[in-house]
Scaffold this active site. Structure first.
Site, PDB file in Angstrom:
ATOM      1  N   ASP A 370       0.871  -1.152   0.000  1.00  0.00           N
ATOM      2  CA  ASP A 370       0.000   0.000   0.000  1.00  0.00           C
ATOM      3  C   ASP A 370       0.920   1.217   0.000  1.00  0.00           C
ATOM      4  O   ASP A 370       2.026   1.166   0.533  1.00  0.00           O
ATOM      5  CB  ASP A 370      -0.857  -0.037   1.268  1.00  0.00           C
ATOM      6  CG  ASP A 370      -1.862   1.084   1.305  1.00  0.00           C
ATOM      7  OD1 ASP A 370      -2.580   1.253   0.304  1.00  0.00           O
ATOM      8  OD2 ASP A 370      -1.931   1.779   2.318  1.00  0.00           O
TER       9      ASP A 370
HETATM   10  P1  ADP Z   1      -3.438   4.608  -0.290  1.00  0.00           P
HETATM   11  O1  ADP Z   1      -3.909   3.534  -1.155  1.00  0.00           O
HETATM   12  O2  ADP Z   1      -2.349   5.391  -0.935  1.00  0.00           O
HETATM   13  O3  ADP Z   1      -3.067   4.162   1.087  1.00  0.00           O
HETATM   14  P2  ADP Z   1      -6.119   5.464   0.441  1.00  0.00           P
HETATM   15  O4  ADP Z   1      -6.805   4.297  -0.144  1.00  0.00           O
HETATM   16  O5  ADP Z   1      -6.102   5.583   1.911  1.00  0.00           O
HETATM   17  O6  ADP Z   1      -4.639   5.642  -0.114  1.00  0.00           O
HETATM   18  O7  ADP Z   1      -6.770   6.777  -0.164  1.00  0.00           O
HETATM   19  C1  ADP Z   1      -6.797   6.954  -1.541  1.00  0.00           C
HETATM   20  C2  ADP Z   1      -7.138   8.354  -1.936  1.00  0.00           C
HETATM   21  O8  ADP Z   1      -8.429   8.663  -1.449  1.00  0.00           O
HETATM   22  C3  ADP Z   1      -6.230   9.405  -1.346  1.00  0.00           C
HETATM   23  O9  ADP Z   1      -5.114   9.621  -2.156  1.00  0.00           O
HETATM   24  C4  ADP Z   1      -7.157  10.599  -1.336  1.00  0.00           C
HETATM   25  O10 ADP Z   1      -7.221  11.164  -2.613  1.00  0.00           O
HETATM   26  C5  ADP Z   1      -8.492  10.002  -1.028  1.00  0.00           C
HETATM   27  N1  ADP Z   1      -8.845  10.016   0.388  1.00  0.00           N
HETATM   28  C6  ADP Z   1      -9.047   8.937   1.180  1.00  0.00           C
HETATM   29  N2  ADP Z   1      -9.381   9.327   2.416  1.00  0.00           N
HETATM   30  C7  ADP Z   1      -9.354  10.675   2.440  1.00  0.00           C
HETATM   31  C8  ADP Z   1      -9.596  11.680   3.422  1.00  0.00           C
HETATM   32  N3  ADP Z   1      -9.919  11.368   4.678  1.00  0.00           N
HETATM   33  N4  ADP Z   1      -9.502  12.947   3.062  1.00  0.00           N
HETATM   34  C9  ADP Z   1      -9.171  13.278   1.802  1.00  0.00           C
HETATM   35  N5  ADP Z   1      -8.922  12.395   0.843  1.00  0.00           N
HETATM   36  C10 ADP Z   1      -9.013  11.106   1.135  1.00  0.00           C
HETATM   37 MG    MG Z   2      -3.408   3.439   3.104  1.00  0.00          MG
END
Ligand code: ADP
Ligand code: MG
Length: 683
Positions: A370
């Site tokens: 991730d």
């Molecule tokens: P990753 O796969 O990189 O760990 P996440 O799945 O947690 O990322 O989140 C993916 C995308 O969703 C983030 O890059 C952001 O654009 C958006 N996102 C998720 N949660 C939030 C939040 N609480 N506030 C703003 N954007 C969010």
């Molecule tokens: Mg994450």
């Protein structure tokens, strides 16, 4: 145990040395019954360990030595030409003294028709005496008691390695309660107490720093060798070592509930879990022992009866088979390896939740990472504030976004809240705060429903106007994570954030390849330009961006089809379903997060990705050691059984072979305790 009146269920956890008994029963009967098992001394939980166990094993050691002396004296007398009237009593004495515990247990188990090892050995010893082989009977009794003694002491060593973890927490704590400072037993500390930690002292409870600053060595919990700076507001953990500053810590958890206590509990449970290899052994042993027993009876009786062969030698062969019927080495081969490997990992701040996950780690072929919080530090910082509407200042944009994100756990959300705090902007109240995994968050602020999130989110709720789309794309092209702030009808602006790569990420990916991983994928919900840059920086084979949590699950499924065994490594935020879908779910930085600690298959207390290659090598080494142990134990048995028929196998040789095999197998398993993460700097 289940045979005792009133007992409905009982379970032994050898790793933790605990016996759990359920039902309405007499506890003293349980303790007496337990004493009938090898080297076991039971006492009610919580009562102090008295001198009893040491005295018990000392008595056994004394019997073994005496038996050995008697045996020697018998041989010496025979060598000097003494008659049977002198040697037989000497051998008989050696036999009874050395076999005391075994014979006593054997005689108790026999009426219950439990054909355990004690019964077999008693039968072998008694049979030898009956056919006049006193020397042999004495040798068997002596060697078997040596073997029991060795087994008890080696098992103790493996257990002690876990004890070291439990002894980490200090026994006393200095607290301020009702205005006075007092020293109380650590078990009596309550949430809300103020713990006074002096420089160089071990911290006695989980809590939050209220006053003072210091660097705390958290290695016992997280495995990180560098001390971590603590200032007011930071969490600290029981069992960690305070550095040069004095700290005042508000206790947040009771003693039974600290992170350390949970880790110990989970490690104990993990060590008791049966690994798949163990199930094979159990099944095998279930058929092996009765089969050999039947063969022994047949061998002793059939040739003399049917073919008129002499009784003496064939009874002797039957007795030898009785001794060989013990699958001793085979039975210890797997548990000792699993317990050792899990204890090794626990000492380095890694919790492996059972032998099955350990074996799976050894089979991994692909790893999915991730991005946010795993490959990156998860400490994003706000880099740009770009209002899109007249009258909205950068501070106002930040204040509204912080209001929406004020209760989210997501690293991006925390970065926005932190930036608002730093700039000192007043954050308005927000209601109905809702996380939208993989998209953003929503809340009602000043009477309006406000969204913070990526372009996907806005495309879903009302569309992204061209100006906002261009702005977001421009920020993404600079390698930043762009978030939009707005309602379903108006775009207020965009906020860009950047998150640093963990310094170990690149080396960790290289280490994974060296450990035999053929495919490394980066999975992220973030935009493609950022994801592509990160993938290149760490050397991943594949990158998938803009994934929703359920799409991460689909990606993992696909990787499993292509590569078989796939690990997913995440921080537990938004990626729990993907962790669950993988062959092994590895959560990192879980010291503070109970949910991640409980749900992951493998939990890294700290956030050092470089532990991963080590874990794989540990898993692989465990598989190899178990295979060696099983193969070796089976081979020894096969040779022993084959040697019985021509009459080559003497009784004492059979016991000695068993003992040697058990000791070798145990020692081989315990090598896993010493395996070191060589790729890391020595810690
Ligand atoms: P990753 O796969 O990189 O760990 P996440 O799945 O947690 O990322 O989140 C993916 C995308 O969703 C983030 O890059 C952001 O654009 C958006 N996102 C998720 N949660 C939030 C939040 N609480 N506030 C703003 N954007 C969010
Ligand atoms: Mg994450």
């Amino acid at each position: 145990m289940a045979a005792l009146p009133g007992v409905t269920r009982s379970a032994i956890n050898f790793a933790a040395s605990t016996l759990t008994v359920e039902g309405r029963f007499d506890p003293s009967a349980v303790i007496r019954e337990a004493a009938d098992h090898d080297g076991v001394v039971a006492r009610p939980e919580g009562s102090p360990a008295g001198g009893a166990p040491a005295a018990g094993s000392r008595l056994n050691a004394a019997r073994t030595v005496l038996s050995g002396l008697g045996l020697l004296a018998g041989y010496a007398a025979g060598f000097a030409g003494a008659s049977a009237r002198v040697t037989v009593p000497l051998f008989a004495a050696a036999m009874l003294v050395g076999g005391y515990t075994t014979i006593r247990r054997g005689l108790r188990a026999l009426p219950r028709l439990q054909f355990d090892m004690n019964v077999m050995m008693t039968g072998a010893v008694a049979g030898a005496a009956a056919i006049g082989q006193w020397e042999e009977g004495a040798a068997v009794a002596f060697l078997y008691s040596v073997s029991n003694y060795l087994e008890a002491t080696t098992a103790d060593r493996a257990r002690r390695s876990l004890r070291a973890l439990m002894d980490l927490a200090p026994r006393e704590a200095r607290i301020r309660r009702d205005g006075t400072e007092q020293v109380v037993p650590a078990g009596r500390v309550l949430p809300g107490d103020l713990l006074m930690v002096r420089p160089g002292e071990k911290i006695a409870a989980d809590g939050r720093v209220r006053g003072g600053t210091s660097a705390v060595n958290q290695a016992p919990i997280t495995g990180e060798s560098l001390p971590v700076d603590k200032t007011p507001g930071d969490p600290v953990y029981a069992g960690t070592l305070n550095g040069h500053g004095a700290l005042e810590v508000e206790v947040t958890r009771e003693a039974e509930d600290t992170t350390l206590a949970r880790i110990i509990h989970l490690v104990e449970e993990a060590q008791a879990q049966r690994a798949p290899s163990q199930q094979f052994v159990d099944r095998f042993a279930r058929y092996y022992t009765p089969a050999v027993l039947a063969l022994a009876v047949g061998l002793a009786v059939a040739p003399p009866l049917l073919l008129g062969f002499p009784w003496g030698p064939w009874i002797y062969r039957g007795l030898a088979l009785l001794v060989v019927s013990c699958p001793c080495a085979l039975v210890v081969s797997t548990p000792v390896s699993i317990v050792s490997a899990i204890a090794n990992a626990a000492r380095r701040g890694v919790l492996i939740k059972g032998g099955a996950h350990l074996e799976e780690l050894g089979r991994l072929r692909a790893v999915a990472l991730d991005k946010t919080g795993t490959v990156t530090l998860g400490r994003a910082a706000v880099t740009d504030l770009r209002p899109l509407e007249d009258g909205v200042t950068p501070d106002r944009l930040l204040a509204l976004a912080a209001a929406v994100e004020s209760r989210s756990e997501h690293p991006l959300a925390r970065a926005i809240v932190e930036a608002a705090r730093r700039r000192g902007v007043a954050v308005p109240e927000a209601q109905d705060l809702t996380a939208l995994p993989g998209r953003g968050a929503r809340a009602s602020v000043e009477g309006e429903t406000l969204f913070v999130g990526n372009t996907r989110l806005f495309a879903e709720v009302g569309g992204v106007d061209p100006a906002a789309a261009r702005l977001a794309a421009g920020l993404a092209a600079e390698g930043k994570t762009a978030l939009l702030v707005g309602t379903t009808r108006r775009m207020l602006g965009a906020i860009a954030l950047a998150d640093g790569l963990r310094p170990q990420s690149r080396a960790a990916v290289a280490g994974l390849r060296a450990a035999g991983i053929v495919h490394v994928a980066l999975l992220t919900g973030d935009n493609s330009p950022v994801a592509g840059a990160m993938a290149k920086a760490i050397g991943a084979d594949e990158v998938r961006a803009e994934l929703l949590p359920e799409q991460k699950v689909a990606a993992i499924r696909e990787l499993r089809v292509r590569f078989g065994s796939v690990a997913m490594v995440g921080d537990g935020v938004n990626d729990a379903p993907a962790l669950a879908a993988a062959s092994v779910g590895v959560a990192m930085g879980v010291a503070g997060s109970d949910v991640a600690l409980e749900t992951a298959d493998v939990a890294l207390m700290g956030d050092d990705l470089a532990r991963l290659p080590f874990l794989m090598r540990l898993g692989r080494a465990t598989l190899r050691v178990i295979q060696q142990n099983i193969g070796f134990s089976l081979a020894i048995k096969a040779v022993a059984i084959a040697a019985v028929f021509p009459g080559w196998l003497t009784l004492w040789l059979a016991v000695l072979g068993d003992m040697g095999a058990s000791v070798l197998v145990t020692a081989n398993g315990m090598r896993l305790l010493a395996l070191r993460p060589d790729e890391n700097p020595p810690d």
